[in-house]
Design a protein around this motif. Structure first.
Motif, PDB file in Angstrom:
ATOM      1  N   VAL A  58       0.852  -1.190   0.000  1.00 23.01           N
ATOM      2  CA  VAL A  58       0.000   0.000   0.000  1.00 23.01           C
ATOM      3  C   VAL A  58       0.890   1.244   0.000  1.00 23.01           C
ATOM      4  CG1 VAL A  58      -1.795   1.275   1.236  1.00 23.01           C
ATOM      5  CG2 VAL A  58      -1.786  -1.239   1.269  1.00 23.01           C
ATOM      6  N   GLU A  59       0.698   2.119  -1.006  1.00 24.98           N
ATOM      7  CA  GLU A  59       1.468   3.363  -1.088  1.00 24.98           C
ATOM      8  C   GLU A  59       0.811   4.407  -0.192  1.00 24.98           C
ATOM      9  OE1 GLU A  59       3.487   5.683  -4.720  1.00 24.98           O
ATOM     10  OE2 GLU A  59       1.304   5.920  -4.659  1.00 24.98           O
ATOM     11  N   LEU A  60       1.578   4.855   0.817  1.00 23.39           N
ATOM     12  CA  LEU A  60       1.074   5.869   1.736  1.00 23.39           C
ATOM     13  C   LEU A  60       1.364   7.274   1.211  1.00 23.39           C
ATOM     14  CD1 LEU A  60       2.159   4.234   5.116  1.00 23.39           C
ATOM     15  CD2 LEU A  60       0.016   3.964   3.852  1.00 23.39           C
ATOM     16  N   GLU A  61       2.502   7.413   0.530  1.00 25.33           N
ATOM     17  CA  GLU A  61       2.870   8.646  -0.174  1.00 25.33           C
ATOM     18  C   GLU A  61       3.938   8.241  -1.174  1.00 25.33           C
ATOM     19  OE1 GLU A  61       6.105  11.167   1.877  1.00 25.33           O
ATOM     20  OE2 GLU A  61       4.799  10.545   3.537  1.00 25.33           O
ATOM     21  N   GLU A  62       4.328   9.143  -2.056  1.00 25.64           N
ATOM     22  CA  GLU A  62       5.334   8.800  -3.052  1.00 25.64           C
ATOM     23  C   GLU A  62       6.626   8.398  -2.352  1.00 25.64           C
ATOM     24  OE1 GLU A  62       7.560  10.616  -7.032  1.00 25.64           O
ATOM     25  OE2 GLU A  62       6.095  11.810  -5.933  1.00 25.64           O
ATOM     26  N   GLY A  63       7.079   7.178  -2.613  1.00 25.55           N
ATOM     27  CA  GLY A  63       8.305   6.679  -2.007  1.00 25.55           C
ATOM     28  C   GLY A  63       8.122   5.914  -0.719  1.00 25.55           C
ATOM     29  N   VAL A  64       6.906   5.857  -0.203  1.00 24.13           N
ATOM     30  CA  VAL A  64       6.658   5.149   1.058  1.00 24.13           C
ATOM     31  C   VAL A  64       5.535   4.137   0.859  1.00 24.13           C
ATOM     32  CG1 VAL A  64       5.970   5.345   3.467  1.00 24.13           C
ATOM     33  CG2 VAL A  64       7.410   7.115   2.439  1.00 24.13           C
ATOM     34  N   GLU A  65       5.877   2.863   1.065  1.00 22.99           N
ATOM     35  CA  GLU A  65       4.897   1.785   0.962  1.00 22.99           C
ATOM     36  C   GLU A  65       4.894   0.969   2.241  1.00 22.99           C
ATOM     37  OE1 GLU A  65       5.631  -0.627  -2.427  1.00 22.99           O
ATOM     38  OE2 GLU A  65       5.427   1.014  -3.872  1.00 22.99           O
TER      39      GLU A  65
END
Length: 553
Positions: free
Chosen positions: A289-296
């Motif tokens: 799940v992508e929480l923000e660009e660059g963070v999953e």
């Protein structure tokens, strides 16, 4: 000789009028596609406008030198060429003043097979492979453009010159590359153009110096191929990560030009915080799940539901879904976040000990059978398991299918609840008393009993008696005569009368004799003693051993 020729000869020398000669002329008229030139003797010829660099720079009355291709055409007019006059005059100049390796300006004149014709004072050939570092697909873009060229070959005999633009570009790039290699250092941010894209990254042209931008240094987030972020020709800012001056190699980074979203990750996504994101990838063990660009974050398949039996995440999720989850843990160094979806709802297992206390009687449907027991659904998502050892007091159950089948509605007693491991132990035999606790009230040595043959083995037969207890008739206790094969005498389901000759409550076993059913007390005593000796010699030490052997039979 024609009158025209006589007039020309009167005004000009004969040599000047020879074919292939260069003569002076005066521009008398400038038209859209041609220029009219008077070469004397009232003789005018036309020259195609394309032969002039810029027809706008010409004026009526200008004196120019022209090349006489023919003295007369069919209409009696001379055929003239300004371009050939220039080339003829320039050829000797080129040969005398220039040599191979010289740099000269030139204008692209025409497209021919394999390259371009370039006017450097004379026509020269520019091979397509020498136009640029990467051979262009469309040569039309170079027509009528002016560039510097390097003379790579002069053939005086064939009056042929070959030029190159590529060598100049490469020399310029080499000089720039050397300068850049001396100047650049890790941490510098430079502007470059995407030159080429591969599966593992992209090559960036830093104005003469090519650097490799690896796919892992393109984004803090997930990308499958560099083409998702870049396209050839695009200009981007990149950071110098590493410089190898000996091998003239530069490693570049794109993601390093922006802040790392993982630097402050614990504060942005604290444990137990509720977060929202988009499902970007599904794998057998979970969903990313992508929480923000660059963070999953990863939702493991076991964290999707408290009660539903989910084998793979694609059963409940699809790529692109917007979902909410709870942060379960963070591993900053490994850039991993563990997420849970089921934590958004109360855990029904927290109430399992309250809802299903030990000793409670429950009812449920047999959902699944394994080698060691039966799983019984008590409510949606809450199963209890009846182990095979808890199915019967009186018989050894080798597989639960001997007692229950899938889909059966059964009653059971709760034996234990382990909420942490989500397990409830159930028992079926606990619904009734253990008949072995009162075995001496049911059977005594010497009793005549009636029962049904339930199992035949190589050494005897099991007889199903009252209260669900099985007794064993050893092969030696079937008849007075020697019995070779039990199946020749007895068959499963057959009703028989027998005498109790052994009771062992501790070992949970009853010994029977069919042949002793009519014995008197003395004969019975002797038979009991004989049966005890058989047990010792044949190692029938427990009902469990006997039943194991029966299963093999």
């Amino acid at each position: 000789m024609s009158s025209l020729m006589e007039e020309l000869l009167a005004e000009s020398s004969f040599a000047n009028l020879l074919p292939h000669a260069i003569v002076k002329g005066s521009i008398t008229e400038i038209r859209a596609n041609e220029v009219i030139v008077d070469i004397g003797g009232k003789s005018e010829g036309s020259i195609n406008a394309n032969e002039f660099m810029d027809i706008g720079e010409l004026s009526i009355g200008d004196e120019i030198e022209v090349y006489v291709e023919k003295v007369e055409d069919k209409e009696g007019n001379p055929i003239l060429s300004f371009d050939k006059a220039e080339q003829k005059k320039n050829w000797e100049n080129i040969v005398n003043q220039c040599e191979e390796g010289s740099i000269v300006p030139g204008r692209v004149k025409a497209k021919v097979k394999g390259g371009l014709i370039v006017n450097i004072g004379v026509d020269s050939f520019l091979p397509a492979s020498q136009i640029d570092i990467q051979p262009p697909k469309n040569l039309d873009q170079y027509l009528h453009q002016t560039y510097d060229f390097k003379i790579v070959k002069i053939n005086t005999e064939r009056r042929n010159i070959v030029v190159s633009r590529r060598e100049l570009i490469e020399e310029q790039r080499l000089e720039k590359r050397r300068t850049l290699l001396e100047e650049v250092k890790p941490g510098d941010v430079r502007r470059g153009a995407v030159k080429n894209i591969t599966d593992y990254g992209a090559f960036i042209d830093l104005d003469g110096l090519d650097g490799l931008l690896h796919i892992t240094d393109m984004s803090w987030g997930r990308i499958s191929h560099p083409s998702e972020m870049l396209k050839v020709g695009e200009e981007i800012n990149v950071m110098i990560i590493e410089v190898d001056r000996d091998r003239e190699r530069v490693s570049l980074g794109l993601k390093q030009t922006v802040s790392n979203p993982w630097d402050n990750i614990e504060h942005k996504y604290p444990v137990n915080a509720k977060v929202a994101g988009k499902v970007v990838n599904l794998v057998p063990y979970g969903a990313f799940v992508e929480l923000e660009e660059g963070v999953e974050g990863l939702v493991h398949v076991t964290e999707l539901s408290w009660t539903k039996r989910i084998n793979k995440p694609s059963e409940v999720l699809k790529v692109g879904d917007q979902i909410e989850a709870v942060v379960l843990g963070i591993q900053k160094d490994e850039q991993k976040i563990s997420l849970g979806v089921r934590q958004l709802e109360p855990n029904p297992w927290d109430m399992a000990r309250h809802n299903y206390p030990a000793g409670a009687r429950v009812r449920g449907k047999v959902r699944n059978l394994t080698n060691y027991g039966a799983f019984v659904e008590l409510e949606e998502g809450i199963d209890g398991m009846v182990h095979v050892s808890d199915m019967s007091w009186t018989r050894k159950v080798n597989h639960p299918s001997e007692v229950v089948k899938k889909g059966d509605e059964i009653n059971a007693i709760v034996l234990d609840v382990d909420s942490d491991n989500q397990r409830i132990s159930l028992g079926m035999k606990q619904l009734m008393e253990d008949p072995w606790d009162n075995i001496e009230q049911y059977f005594k040595i010497g009793d005549i009993v009636q029962g049904k043959v339930s199992k035949l083995t190589g050494y005897g037969a099991f007889i199903e008696l009252e209260h669900g207890i099985d007794g064993l008739v050893h092969i030696s206790q079937i008849a007075e005569d020697h019995v070779e094969k039990i199946k020749d005498v007895l068959s499963e389901g057959q009703e028989v009368n027998a005498r109790v000759i052994k009771i062992d409550a501790e070992e949970r076993r009853v010994g029977l004799s069919i042949k002793a059913a009519s014995y008197d007390q003395d004969q019975l005593a002797a038979e009991v003693a004989a049966f005890d000796r058989i047990q010792g010699s044949e190692q029938l030490t427990s009902l469990g051993d006997i039943l194991d052997e029966a299963t093999k039979g």
